[in-house]
Enzyme design. Structure first.
Site, PDB file in Angstrom:
ATOM      1  N   GLU A  38       0.856  -1.186   0.000  1.00  0.00           N
ATOM      2  CA  GLU A  38       0.000   0.000   0.000  1.00  0.00           C
ATOM      3  C   GLU A  38       0.897   1.243   0.000  1.00  0.00           C
ATOM      4  OE1 GLU A  38      -2.796   1.867   3.588  1.00  0.00           O
ATOM      5  OE2 GLU A  38      -1.510   0.150   3.949  1.00  0.00           O
TER       6      GLU A  38
ATOM      7  N   ASP B 164      14.587  -2.538  13.473  1.00  0.00           N
ATOM      8  CA  ASP B 164      15.492  -1.587  12.801  1.00  0.00           C
ATOM      9  C   ASP B 164      14.900  -0.186  12.927  1.00  0.00           C
ATOM     10  OD1 ASP B 164      17.607  -0.571  11.352  1.00  0.00           O
ATOM     11  OD2 ASP B 164      16.938  -1.321   9.415  1.00  0.00           O
TER      12      ASP B 164
HETATM   13  P1  ADP Z   1      14.895   0.517   1.762  1.00  0.00           P
HETATM   14  O1  ADP Z   1      14.447  -0.902   1.925  1.00  0.00           O
HETATM   15  O2  ADP Z   1      15.615   0.768   0.468  1.00  0.00           O
HETATM   16  O3  ADP Z   1      15.672   1.054   2.963  1.00  0.00           O
HETATM   17  P2  ADP Z   1      12.453   1.847   2.686  1.00  0.00           P
HETATM   18  O4  ADP Z   1      11.520   0.735   2.972  1.00  0.00           O
HETATM   19  O5  ADP Z   1      13.112   2.492   3.859  1.00  0.00           O
HETATM   20  O6  ADP Z   1      13.566   1.404   1.619  1.00  0.00           O
HETATM   21  O7  ADP Z   1      11.658   2.934   1.840  1.00  0.00           O
HETATM   22  C1  ADP Z   1      12.311   4.050   1.268  1.00  0.00           C
HETATM   23  C2  ADP Z   1      11.532   5.330   1.547  1.00  0.00           C
HETATM   24  O8  ADP Z   1      10.267   5.236   0.930  1.00  0.00           O
HETATM   25  C3  ADP Z   1      11.241   5.543   3.018  1.00  0.00           C
HETATM   26  O9  ADP Z   1      12.246   6.302   3.650  1.00  0.00           O
HETATM   27  C4  ADP Z   1       9.928   6.263   3.006  1.00  0.00           C
HETATM   28  O10 ADP Z   1      10.150   7.662   2.885  1.00  0.00           O
HETATM   29  C5  ADP Z   1       9.244   5.786   1.757  1.00  0.00           C
HETATM   30  N1  ADP Z   1       8.232   4.730   2.000  1.00  0.00           N
HETATM   31  C6  ADP Z   1       8.449   3.497   2.557  1.00  0.00           C
HETATM   32  N2  ADP Z   1       7.333   2.778   2.575  1.00  0.00           N
HETATM   33  C7  ADP Z   1       6.367   3.560   2.017  1.00  0.00           C
HETATM   34  C8  ADP Z   1       4.968   3.370   1.735  1.00  0.00           C
HETATM   35  N3  ADP Z   1       4.343   2.229   2.015  1.00  0.00           N
HETATM   36  N4  ADP Z   1       4.298   4.380   1.168  1.00  0.00           N
HETATM   37  C9  ADP Z   1       4.916   5.539   0.854  1.00  0.00           C
HETATM   38  N5  ADP Z   1       6.224   5.779   1.071  1.00  0.00           N
HETATM   39  C10 ADP Z   1       6.952   4.803   1.645  1.00  0.00           C
END
Ligand code: ADP
Length: 295
Positions: A95, A199
């Site tokens: 989502e 984390d």
């Molecule tokens: P990675 O696995 O590369 O560390 P993240 O899961 O931290 O990536 O996601 C990268 C960035 O995307 C996050 O810092 C956040 O700002 C944004 N983000 C993460 N999940 C969502 C989501 N479900 N919807 C919108 N933005 C998201």
């Protein structure tokens, strides 16, 4: 068929509603994967992370972690849509959540909801599967003793990796001394096996457009809740009202101040293993402090 088309087909199949892509926007801020927002012609939006095909297992563990956190119904997490592999790429779709700025009560709510998450406990430490912390494997073999778990699967494992990454003999020797003395920190404390984010640095939480906290990108397992709290302190980004609300909901043990260095050390050793450089000096001075406390 392009990878993007294949991901859209998978979204259509999983949701049971045809999804045709209108716009794909890259999202920054992640450490490991290429992230994007997929907006469909229907107006629906998804958040998609992509990496090489051999990272499928990492995305499957992330999906299971998000589902475990969602199951606790304590803090909002993005709902997982699907995980898969197309050609040379693996992907996870979830989502898409529109982030907001949070309001005066958001940090407080985050503290309270994190304590509620930690109230979800298991009979053993670990998890039913391994996952990753950053890009490093995180071993979660289920164990009934916390000290044993921390020694073998957390600190000891990172020290072993540090040896293969060329850490100096002095650091490794101090690490081994700490592992031998670990019981000292747990003489009067046996933590509950709490459901952890695993984390929880400031880049892995946000607030939605209604100001409700969201946590994402977890490294889930059951362990000492002090591990999550120590991580929040390591790089900052959590406000005093967060800590006050957490303490009000479930006070930390007075020995937390002594033990939190153990938990921060795990993450600093992991940073050394991922990025090298000055993290070795930081790990060594943390070890000096921890060893200094031993009788
Ligand atoms: P990675 O696995 O590369 O560390 P993240 O899961 O931290 O990536 O996601 C990268 C960035 O995307 C996050 O810092 C956040 O700002 C944004 N983000 C993460 N999940 C969502 C989501 N479900 N919807 C919108 N933005 C998201």
């Amino acid at each position: 068929m392009s990878v993007t088309d294949a991901i859209c087909a998978e979204i259509s199949a999983t949701t049971g509603q045809a999804f045709s892509l209108d716009a794909e926007t890259q999202v920054g801020g992640g450490c490991i994967n290429a992230s994007a927002r997929f907006r469909g012609r229907c107006g629906r939006e998804f958040f998609v992370k992509r990496n090489a095909a051999d990272k499928l297992d990492m995305f499957e563990a992330e999906a299971e972690g998000l589902q475990a956190l969602a199951g606790a119904r304590a803090i909002r997490v993005p709902a997982v849509v699907c995980v898969g592999k197309v050609g040379t790429e693996a992907f996870i779709v979830m989502e898409h959540i529109e982030f907001g700025r949070g309001d005066a009560g958001s940090q407080q709510r985050l503290g309270k909801e994190l304590a509620a998450l930690h109230r979800h406990t298991a009979s053993r430490y670990g998890w039913h599967r391994d996952n990753t912390i950053g890009a490093t494997p995180q071993i979660n073999t289920q164990t009934s003793g916390w000290v044993e778990f921390l020694r073998d699967q957390r600190l000891g494992y990172q020290l072993q990796r540090a040896e293969t990454k060329g850490a100096k003999a002095g650091l490794l020797k101090k690490g081994r001394r700490l592992l031998d003395g670990l019981d000292y920190y747990f003489e009067a404390y046996r933590p509950e096996a709490s459901l952890l984010h695993g984390d929880l640095w400031s880049g892995n939480y946000a607030f939605d457009s209604e100001n409700a906290p969201i946590i994402f990108d977890p490294a889930v397992y059951f362990g000492d809740r002090e591990f999550d709290m120590a991580m929040t302190e390591l790089f900052g980004g959590f406000q005093p009202s967060f800590y006050m609300a957490y303490e009000r909901a479930w006070p930390l043990d007075s020995g937390y101040v002594r033990r939190k260095g153990l938990y921060k050390l795990y993450h600093i050793l992991n940073h050394f293993n991922l990025f090298g450089g000055a993290y070795a000096d930081q790990a060594e001075s943390m070890l000096d402090e921890l060893l200094h406390c031993l009788p």
